[in-house]
Scaffold this motif. Sequence first.
Motif, PDB file in Angstrom:
ATOM      1  N   TRP A   1     -12.481   7.051   6.298  1.00 27.50           N
ATOM      2  CA  TRP A   1     -11.780   5.922   6.409  1.00 27.50           C
ATOM      3  C   TRP A   1     -10.872   6.199   7.867  1.00 27.50           C
ATOM      4  O   TRP A   1     -10.395   7.269   8.294  1.00 27.50           O
TER       5      TRP A   1
ATOM      6  N   ASP B   1     -10.236   7.685  -0.977  1.00 25.29           N
ATOM      7  CA  ASP B   1     -10.551   6.779  -1.645  1.00 25.29           C
ATOM      8  C   ASP B   1      -9.458   5.600  -1.595  1.00 25.29           C
ATOM      9  O   ASP B   1      -8.148   5.990  -1.524  1.00 25.29           O
ATOM     10  N   ILE B   2      -9.768   4.275  -1.880  1.00 29.33           N
ATOM     11  CA  ILE B   2      -8.873   3.394  -1.903  1.00 29.33           C
ATOM     12  C   ILE B   2      -8.804   2.501  -3.329  1.00 29.33           C
ATOM     13  O   ILE B   2      -9.831   2.148  -3.765  1.00 29.33           O
TER      14      ILE B   2
ATOM     15  N   TYR C   1      -4.999   9.350  -1.442  1.00 34.02           N
ATOM     16  CA  TYR C   1      -5.543   8.423  -1.795  1.00 34.02           C
ATOM     17  C   TYR C   1      -4.691   7.267  -1.400  1.00 34.02           C
ATOM     18  O   TYR C   1      -3.299   7.265  -1.395  1.00 34.02           O
ATOM     19  N   LEU C   2      -5.273   5.964  -1.253  1.00 34.02           N
ATOM     20  CA  LEU C   2      -4.289   4.855  -0.966  1.00 34.02           C
ATOM     21  C   LEU C   2      -4.332   4.032  -2.191  1.00 34.02           C
ATOM     22  O   LEU C   2      -5.500   3.785  -2.799  1.00 34.02           O
TER      23      LEU C   2
ATOM     24  N   HIS D   1     -13.332  -2.994   4.085  1.00 33.26           N
ATOM     25  CA  HIS D   1     -14.137  -2.215   3.276  1.00 33.26           C
ATOM     26  C   HIS D   1     -15.626  -2.596   3.122  1.00 33.26           C
ATOM     27  O   HIS D   1     -15.881  -3.758   2.662  1.00 33.26           O
TER      28      HIS D   1
ATOM     29  N   ASP E   1      -2.901   0.256  -4.233  1.00 34.19           N
ATOM     30  CA  ASP E   1      -2.025  -0.813  -4.225  1.00 34.19           C
ATOM     31  C   ASP E   1      -1.137  -1.079  -5.263  1.00 34.19           C
ATOM     32  O   ASP E   1      -1.863  -1.137  -6.463  1.00 34.19           O
TER      33      ASP E   1
ATOM     34  N   ILE F   1      -7.345  -4.211   5.302  1.00 31.72           N
ATOM     35  CA  ILE F   1      -8.496  -3.149   5.209  1.00 31.72           C
ATOM     36  C   ILE F   1      -9.734  -3.887   5.108  1.00 31.72           C
ATOM     37  O   ILE F   1     -10.147  -4.994   4.440  1.00 31.72           O
TER      38      ILE F   1
ATOM     39  N   TRP G   1       0.884  -1.268  -0.056  1.00 33.92           N
ATOM     40  CA  TRP G   1      -0.046  -0.064  -0.030  1.00 33.92           C
ATOM     41  C   TRP G   1       0.855   1.202   0.071  1.00 33.92           C
ATOM     42  O   TRP G   1       1.864   1.383   0.684  1.00 33.92           O
TER      43      TRP G   1
ATOM     44  N   ILE H   1      -7.970   9.929   3.921  1.00 33.14           N
ATOM     45  CA  ILE H   1      -7.879   9.197   2.680  1.00 33.14           C
ATOM     46  C   ILE H   1      -9.291   9.297   2.236  1.00 33.14           C
ATOM     47  O   ILE H   1     -10.257   9.109   2.859  1.00 33.14           O
TER      48      ILE H   1
END
Length: 172
Positions: free
Chosen positions: A85, A146-147, A37-38, A77, A40, A75, A4, A144
């Motif tokens: 978050w 959005d992911i 923003y996060l 969600h 991956d 995480i 992340w 944050i």
Amino acid sequence: MPNWFLGKIRYQQPIDDSNVGTRNEEFIKQKTVTEAYLVDAVSYTDAEGRLYQEIAANTPDFEITNISRIKLADIFHNEDGGETWFKVKAMFITDDEKTGKQKKTPSIMLVNAETPKQAYERVETSLQTALDPFEITDVNTTKILDIFPFNEEEKRNLRPLSELVSPEPEAI
């Protein structure tokens, strides 16, 4: 296991200032907006590319100001979970066989919820199946928005080198 990255962007947003009596339309007031923003991603470069890919459609002129790796255990969600978050820190308690003392291992998780209490309850419910006892010590609001998790179906520009390089012609 996901890697992340926390990416921060900055852009200018016009302010609709109806209180100003006379206003020159060429000089519209703007404020600077910073968002987090996060993502991956495999590397910092991949995280930067994914941020440009995900954010560019909604925010035309922005710059990435910071990308940093963030270590998360999990995480949680929930689709109907809320827009905020929360970063939740849980301490897993184990017995150290050598010293005979209790050892506390921290674990950081993210969960979306409406309130800190709801975030606490969601993590507590999700960890009920854990083998080691735990205690939740911190619940903090994050910035944050959005992911963006890794999606296997995404068309990635990652191909084997052999497909891109043509073989060398043989010398005569």
